[in-house]
Design a protein around this motif. Structure first.
Motif, mmCIF file in Angstrom:
data_model
loop_
_atom_site.group_PDB
_atom_site.id
_atom_site.type_symbol
_atom_site.label_atom_id
_atom_site.label_comp_id
_atom_site.label_asym_id
_atom_site.label_seq_id
_atom_site.Cartn_x
_atom_site.Cartn_y
_atom_site.Cartn_z
ATOM 1 N N CYS A 223 18.156 -21.422 -11.176
ATOM 2 C CA CYS A 223 17.623 -21.330 -12.534
ATOM 3 C C CYS A 223 16.517 -22.368 -12.709
ATOM 4 O O CYS A 223 16.727 -23.546 -12.469
ATOM 5 N N CYS B 137 17.789 -24.855 -15.924
ATOM 6 C CA CYS B 137 18.903 -25.811 -15.879
ATOM 7 C C CYS B 137 19.345 -26.166 -14.455
ATOM 8 O O CYS B 137 20.179 -27.046 -14.274
ATOM 9 N N CYS C 146 19.840 -16.540 -15.796
ATOM 10 C CA CYS C 146 20.872 -17.569 -15.702
ATOM 11 C C CYS C 146 22.018 -17.294 -16.683
ATOM 12 O O CYS C 146 21.780 -17.072 -17.867
ATOM 13 N N CYS D 37 22.011 -20.480 -19.416
ATOM 14 C CA CYS D 37 20.953 -20.799 -20.385
ATOM 15 C C CYS D 37 19.944 -19.675 -20.549
ATOM 16 O O CYS D 37 18.933 -19.848 -21.233
ATOM 17 N N GLY E 234 17.791 -18.754 -18.595
ATOM 18 C CA GLY E 234 16.535 -19.048 -17.896
ATOM 19 C C GLY E 234 16.328 -18.102 -16.721
ATOM 20 O O GLY E 234 17.247 -17.392 -16.315
HETATM 21 ZN ZN LIG Z 1 20.027 -21.991 -16.495
#
Ligand SMILES: [Zn+2]
Length: 198
Positions: free
Chosen positions: A111, A114, A131, A134, A136
């Protein structure tokens, strides 16, 4: 996995560096410039970041993933622990063959936001590279290119392997066969930690 199982905070130099970069701190910016140009972040910077992290999170036990990675880092860590009046309970040496390293790098996703790491083969991330923590984007890391691998393996032999003799001197060192699935490796590591948790 360790955090969920034992409630110890876990960190790695990569995780700390990504956060510093995202926060735009002077250290984070400096380290990001260095790694963009293919350089390794200096032992000094990494040790300073680890020391800061420890003073915030290290009161009731902690785990480092991928630190120390050089003899110099290990020596500095010892000094830091001495200052804190504590000692290392356990050092785990994950033994992984070159072939395993190649296979894992080829299928690794991370990711960008994070730092969560997974593989193309698990949980359908190849179809939906988002992800789970998060939202992402999960990407193949640039520095995982095959050409870089040789350099990293050489660096490992030159700088990291000498750590074995440092930690073999005390009883903290344990070797774990890392050429197996996550669950089997985690079971062994968890057993080693459990023996030491009061
Ligand atoms: Zn993440």
């Amino acid at each position: 996995m360790i955090t969920r199982h034992f409630a110890f905070p876990v960190t790695s130099p990569g995780t700390i560096l990504r956060r510093e970069r995202d926060l735009g701190t002077p250290l984070g910016v400096e380290a990001d410039e260095t790694s963009k140009h293919g350089g390794l972040v200096s032992d000094d910077i990494i040790v300073r970041l680890i020391e800061d992290w420890l003073s915030l999170h290290g009161q009731n036990g902690f785990v480092f993933d991928g630190f120390p990675r050089t003899v110099k880092q290990a020596e500095r860590l010892n000094e830091i622990l001495q200052k804190r009046g504590t000692a290392l309970d356990l050092a785990i040496w994950l033994e992984v063959s070159e072939e395993t390293v190649r296979d894992r790098i080829a299928s690794r996703l991370q990711c960008r936001r994070c730092g969560f790491t997974t593989s193309l083969t698990s949980a359908g991330f190849a179809d939906r590279p988002i992800c789970p923590y998060c939202d992402g984007p999960l990407i193949r890391r640039d520095d995982d290119a095959a050409e870089v691998l040789q350099t990293r393996l050489a660096e490992f032999k030159a700088k990291t392997e000498p750590l074995l003799s440092v930690y073999e001197k005390d009883a903290a060192l344990h070797r774990v066969d890392g050429n197996r699935g996550r669950e089997a490796v985690f079971t062994d590591i968890a057993a080693l930690i459990e023996e030491r948790v009061p």
